[in-house]
Design a protein around this motif. Structure first.
Motif, PDB file in Angstrom:
ATOM      1  N   PRO A 108     -40.502 -20.928  33.918  1.00  0.00           N
ATOM      2  CA  PRO A 108     -41.500 -19.627  32.341  1.00  0.00           C
ATOM      3  C   PRO A 108     -41.127 -19.303  31.706  1.00  0.00           C
ATOM      4  O   PRO A 108     -39.665 -18.848  31.940  1.00  0.00           O
ATOM      5  N   LEU A 109     -40.568 -19.062  30.074  1.00  0.00           N
ATOM      6  CA  LEU A 109     -39.420 -18.853  29.210  1.00  0.00           C
ATOM      7  C   LEU A 109     -39.803 -17.168  29.731  1.00  0.00           C
ATOM      8  O   LEU A 109     -40.807 -16.425  29.671  1.00  0.00           O
ATOM      9  N   ASP A 110     -38.808 -15.687  29.294  1.00  0.00           N
ATOM     10  CA  ASP A 110     -38.709 -14.908  29.601  1.00  0.00           C
ATOM     11  C   ASP A 110     -38.629 -14.235  27.980  1.00  0.00           C
ATOM     12  O   ASP A 110     -38.199 -15.500  27.413  1.00  0.00           O
ATOM     13  N   ALA A 111     -39.368 -12.768  28.421  1.00  0.00           N
ATOM     14  CA  ALA A 111     -39.631 -12.258  26.853  1.00  0.00           C
ATOM     15  C   ALA A 111     -37.898 -13.009  25.649  1.00  0.00           C
ATOM     16  O   ALA A 111     -38.292 -13.572  24.391  1.00  0.00           O
TER      17      ALA A 111
ATOM     18  N   THR B  22     -44.473 -21.308  26.933  1.00  0.00           N
ATOM     19  CA  THR B  22     -43.872 -21.908  27.230  1.00  0.00           C
ATOM     20  C   THR B  22     -43.803 -23.310  26.985  1.00  0.00           C
ATOM     21  O   THR B  22     -43.107 -24.305  27.082  1.00  0.00           O
TER      22      THR B  22
END
Length: 282
Positions: free
Chosen positions: A11-14, A144
């Motif tokens: 998952p992409l972070d902020a 994501t």
């Protein structure tokens, strides 16, 4: 990173989400639970958590038909009359208005719903506002999936498109599919020929895919939703597991399968639920 297998996608972070968002785009991700509701609004230069009405989870219940994943009064009645969708301004007040100051200059909104919010027509909610300009709306199961897959996929190959149609019980599906296939000048996979293998095999060769069939939707796990083809179900997860999707446009002309039994309301019950939803305010 191009997602081929959801199990291998981190998952992409902020910070990564903000970096990949265009300047004119805002990402809105909702979380609605009993006693708590918030909206995460992410843009290139800002990330804000906005509290929503604590009673939102409970208030949404009367907005839907009992035991049905469908909003009240959004379809014609037994006489074929489409009544004013009175729910829309109320939903706009609860879901969009609290975020308006963060969305004023955005030309595009990416909506990541939660639970029952998947069934709410956010396009229509934005038309309830007083703004003259309505932004483009994109729905996504997650940030994501949108930013690491959809916005980074390889270019489509070939020209034209392929058509898949299944469902003898669907009126006009054959006529629709024939017209689209003629317009796209591509192959038409009809009934028993519209298999999962055919859909997977043709997806890499055409920029446009058109499906006319039954479908199923899972609001708790959107990527488990999919299409009912001749030999089984093609879910979003299995699609990305089995192939490297490159199509520019996948058009779904589908009928969602009802998972709940029908429930017939009395006028008294409908009036009571309308009053409850109308009078509850944060």
């Amino acid at each position: 990173m191009y997602i081929r297998d959801r199990r291998q996608a981190a998952p992409l972070d902020a910070a990564a989400i903000q970096q990949r968002l265009p300047p004119d785009t805002a990402l809105i991700e909702y979380m609605v639970a009993p006693g708590q509701a918030v909206a995460f609004v992410v843009s290139r230069n800002d990330l804000t958590v906005i509290p929503l009405a604590a009673s939102l989870y409970e208030d949404l219940g009367p907005a839907f038909e009992r035991n049905r994943h469908r909003l009240q009064q959004m379809a014609p009645d037994h006489e074929g009359i489409l009544h004013t969708p009175w729910l829309l301004p109320l939903l706009q007040e609860r879901l969009i208005a609290p975020l308006s100051s963060r969305l004023a200059d955005k030309l595009r909104l990416v909506i990541v719903p939660y639970g029952r919010l998947h069934y709410i027509p956010f396009h229509a909610l934005l038309h309830q506002s007083s703004e003259e300009r309505t932004p483009e709306i994109i729905h996504a199961p997650s940030a994501t999936v949108l930013l690491a897959y959809c916005c980074a996929k390889p270019p489509a190959r070939g020209r034209g498109g392929a058509v898949f149609s299944v469902g003898d019980d669907l009126r006009y599906v054959e006529r629709e599919a024939a017209a689209v296939a003629a317009r796209l000048a591509g192959p038409w996979f009809q009934n028993l020929a519209a298999t999962v293998a055919a859909a997977i095999g043709e997806s890499a060769d055409y920029p446009i895919l058109h499906f006319a069939c039954h479908a199923h939707f899972d609001p708790e796990d959107p990527l488990a939703s999919g299409l009912t083809l001749a030999d089984g179900r093609l879910t979003a997860v299995s699609y990305t597991h089995l192939t490297l999707p490159t199509s520019d446009l996948v058009w779904l002309s589908v009928v969602a399968v009802s998972l709940k039994k029908k429930y017939k309301k009395t006028k008294k019950r409908r009036r009571t639920e309308y009053t409850r939803y109308k009078t509850k305010r944060p």
